[in-house]
Design an enzyme around this catalytic site. Sequence first.
Site, mmCIF file in Angstrom:
data_model
loop_
_atom_site.group_PDB
_atom_site.id
_atom_site.type_symbol
_atom_site.label_atom_id
_atom_site.label_comp_id
_atom_site.label_asym_id
_atom_site.label_seq_id
_atom_site.Cartn_x
_atom_site.Cartn_y
_atom_site.Cartn_z
ATOM 1 N N GLY A 1 11.494 1.961 0.037
ATOM 2 C CA GLY A 1 11.310 2.898 -1.069
ATOM 3 C C GLY A 1 11.299 4.340 -0.615
ATOM 4 O O GLY A 1 11.904 5.214 -1.253
ATOM 5 N N ASP B 1 9.497 -9.064 0.856
ATOM 6 C CA ASP B 1 8.935 -8.241 1.925
ATOM 7 C C ASP B 1 8.528 -9.054 3.163
ATOM 8 O O ASP B 1 8.949 -8.733 4.268
ATOM 9 C CB ASP B 1 7.740 -7.448 1.386
ATOM 10 C CG ASP B 1 7.076 -6.598 2.452
ATOM 11 O OD1 ASP B 1 7.416 -5.412 2.563
ATOM 12 O OD2 ASP B 1 6.211 -7.126 3.179
ATOM 13 N N ALA C 1 7.891 -3.507 4.405
ATOM 14 C CA ALA C 1 9.341 -3.350 4.272
ATOM 15 C C ALA C 1 9.703 -2.711 2.939
ATOM 16 O O ALA C 1 10.596 -1.854 2.860
ATOM 17 C CB ALA C 1 10.034 -4.711 4.418
ATOM 18 N N ASP C 2 9.020 -3.124 1.878
ATOM 19 C CA ASP C 2 9.246 -2.516 0.564
ATOM 20 C C ASP C 2 8.884 -1.027 0.579
ATOM 21 O O ASP C 2 9.620 -0.185 0.039
ATOM 22 C CB ASP C 2 8.389 -3.216 -0.492
ATOM 23 C CG ASP C 2 9.049 -4.465 -1.047
ATOM 24 O OD1 ASP C 2 10.280 -4.550 -1.031
ATOM 25 O OD2 ASP C 2 8.321 -5.363 -1.508
ATOM 26 N N GLU C 3 7.736 -0.710 1.154
ATOM 27 C CA GLU C 3 7.279 0.682 1.191
ATOM 28 C C GLU C 3 8.280 1.567 1.928
ATOM 29 O O GLU C 3 8.661 2.642 1.452
ATOM 30 C CB GLU C 3 5.919 0.767 1.883
ATOM 31 C CG GLU C 3 4.756 0.286 1.039
ATOM 32 C CD GLU C 3 4.190 1.398 0.150
ATOM 33 O OE1 GLU C 3 4.361 2.584 0.492
ATOM 34 O OE2 GLU C 3 3.581 1.067 -0.874
#
Length: 389
Positions: free
Chosen positions: A185, A152, A180-182
């Site tokens: 997702g 991330d 970035a992960d959120e």
Amino acid sequence: MDREEFYRAARTDVTGPLHGLVVIEVAKVWSGPLATCVLADMGADVIRVELPYGRDGDVPPAIPGTGLSWFRETVNRNKRSVGLDLRTDEGRTAFLDLVRRADLVVENYRPGTLAGWGVGYDDCRAVRPDLVMVSITGWGQYGTDIDRPAYDPVIQAASGWMALNGEPGGGPVRAPTFLADELAGLHAAIGALAALAHRDRTGEGQHVDVSMLDSLLASSCGLLTLAAAGAAPDRWGNATDFAVPSNVYPCADGAAVYLSVALDKHWRALTGILGCPELARAPGYERLAGRRENRAEIDARVAAWCRARPADEVLRELGAAGLVAERVRNLTEVAADPHVRVREMLQDTTLHNGTTAPLTGPAVKFSRTPTRIRHAAPAPGADTGSIVS
């Protein structure tokens, strides 16, 4: 409207709007598990496939009083867990048998990893031709950089987002969350639902490619367009280019408030509060373009006014004038907010070891098919016997 009225027609015979959808998750860290957590919260039957007796996601610290990781417990609620080693013939066979009965597979390994194990998109499609598979990676399934590793903060740096964050004149600062992960997702969950809608209309499955870089760029409020057109945005810190004043202002009691004045009529109201009504329609102040040029002086006036008053008084006077302002709170204060509890953004949940924790609840509310935390994250492999034949 109160909560009871909003849910007056709620059904109790379904798990949520995605009741009946079967999802296989082969994912680690945050982006993939977050995507399937969103789907599980909405009622899908999410089967998390992980190494037997593995502890992927056991990131410290533990939730106080539980001995269990905040990371794993937060993002794996409402799922079931199957322990399989996909690198073995036995694990591969069992996995493809699960896929045969599933609607959707979500994975976030580097491109080619699952295919190398014999469980990639083509392998899965061979047993379920209309399957939807969502693959989340740092850089995507095609392009010049797909072989590069990603975490991330690395994507925050590579996307230009980190360079925009922080105070003017200071250095770049990463977001304190897995931004970035959120976003990857969430885009993955949206992409999955769109692909499933297409399958419902046409019978066609497909491979959905979600990259963390693309997701962060797509959620950059159009600033990438400005940069590409030759108008690269500046770093503003707590200020905002398109609203003056707009900043964090410390108050007399040590608290701080955030005030943003985006409309000229709000500026006119603020001048009365500040005791300078002559600036309401004065040249250089009446319109936003002029206030941008006089930002430093205006900020100083607001800051001096706030410093002389406690935050409650500041908010009371600003609110009475219809201005948009709020106290800057820490997460401990937010967790104690009755509104957060009423909105069920914290739900006391019994974990698999018998302890209890206030887990973060689903964001989206459905009046007919309510979302909720139905059960905590399972222990790794807890459901293997009941799912794998």
